[in-house]
Scaffold this active site. Structure first.
Site, short mmCIF file in Angstrom:
data_model
loop_
_atom_site.label_atom_id
_atom_site.label_comp_id
_atom_site.label_asym_id
_atom_site.label_seq_id
_atom_site.Cartn_x
_atom_site.Cartn_y
_atom_site.Cartn_z
N PHE A 73 -8.55 -38.82 45.41
CA PHE A 73 -9.70 -38.02 45.02
C PHE A 73 -10.96 -38.89 45.05
O PHE A 73 -11.00 -39.98 44.49
CB PHE A 73 -9.51 -37.47 43.61
N TYR A 75 -15.01 -38.93 44.17
CA TYR A 75 -16.07 -38.25 43.42
C TYR A 75 -17.37 -39.05 43.40
O TYR A 75 -18.40 -38.57 42.93
CB TYR A 75 -15.62 -37.96 41.99
N GLY A 76 -17.33 -40.29 43.88
CA GLY A 76 -18.49 -41.16 43.93
C GLY A 76 -18.67 -41.75 45.30
O GLY A 76 -18.73 -41.04 46.30
N SER A 77 -18.71 -43.07 45.38
CA SER A 77 -18.99 -43.73 46.65
C SER A 77 -17.93 -43.46 47.71
O SER A 77 -18.22 -43.52 48.92
CB SER A 77 -19.14 -45.23 46.45
N GLU A 151 -11.31 -50.59 43.61
CA GLU A 151 -11.56 -49.81 42.41
C GLU A 151 -11.16 -50.52 41.12
O GLU A 151 -11.77 -50.29 40.07
CB GLU A 151 -10.83 -48.46 42.51
#
Length: 256
Positions: A73, A75-77, A151
């Protein structure tokens, strides 16, 4: 990336940084370069999790996934710079979480003297719309190792396999949610304080505002409405002069 990867989202073709140009596929050489940068900035030797700690986290979450494709998933970069080789991308929705800039960073988009903020997923009522990337089973081992290094470099997230809704059906995907116990987690910042931080922070790979602007731009392309991001971007614009907004590159540390 192949054209068939964008069968569901043709508007994204040409708008994602190719994996080999990502800059955050943290090979041993790239990781050594980040360590050197951290030393120059005066960060402690343990500024990041050890390779062994990162690998233990990866193995714990992905135990039992052998021989299966892996959905991730974004949702940012990861929405514009996924840094992974993937076979398919879809729109996706995660219920019970919302985007917030709530993880401080002293490297990449900030400095020890002026930390920036990157995205997290906070557990609260609402939904987060983003993208889901499918990694082919033959590449999961290599791609997930590099993704985990990116991450989980400082342990700011809690990775988990969670259910997502997509227009093509439900899936289970790897999601990096906020580690609210992390010392760099900033859950108590008001929107005004968050905007002030993003407006002034800048690191070795660009301004914090550029990170926010790239997020807002990709959400616009996808037709995703995120009221918090929209309000935050407006608040940052009010605090920045044109000279303060430097266009950074398309890399960012963490903030999926």
């Amino acid at each position: 990336m192949t054209p068939s990867a964008f069968i569901h989202l043709p508007e994204l073709a040409g708008r994602l940084t190719p994996a080999d140009a990502c800059g955050l596929r943290l090979t041993d050489e790239e990781l050594a370069a980040w360590d050197a940068q951290a030393r120059l900035q005066g960060l402690p030797a343990d500024w990041r999790l050890s390779t062994q700690e990162v690998e233990r986290s990866r193995q714990a979450v992905l135990a039992g996934q052998d021989g299966e494709d892996l959905w991730v998933f974004a949702y940012g970069s990861l929405m514009w710079n996924p840094g992974i080789h993937f076979e398919e991308v879809r729109r996706a929705r995660l219920d019970g979480f919302v985007r917030r800039f709530a993880l401080a960073t002293a490297i990449g988009r900030g400095t020890p003297e002026c930390p920036g903020l990157v995205l997290t997923l906070q557990r609260q009522a609402g939904t987060c719309q983003g993208l889901a990337f499918r990694i082919h089973r033959a590449q999961v081992e290599t791609e997930s190792r590099l993704l985990w290094r990116r991450e989980m470099i400082r342990g700011g997230y809690c990775p988990a396999l969670l259910p997502l809704d997509t227009p093509q059906g439900g899936i289970q995907a790897l999601v990096f949610t906020a580690n609210t116990a992390h010392p760099q987690h900033r859950h108590d910042l008001s929107l005004a304080e968050t905007a002030a931080t993003i407006a002034r922070a800048c690191g070795s790979i660009g301004t914090n505002r550029d990170y926010l602007d790239q997020l807002a731009g990709q959400l616009d392309v996808l037709g995703i409405v995120d009221a918090h991001v929209h309000t935050l971007a407006a608040a940052v614009r009010q605090q920045c002069t044109p000279a303060q907004h430097q266009t950074g590159d398309r890399h960012t540390m963490a903030g999926t």
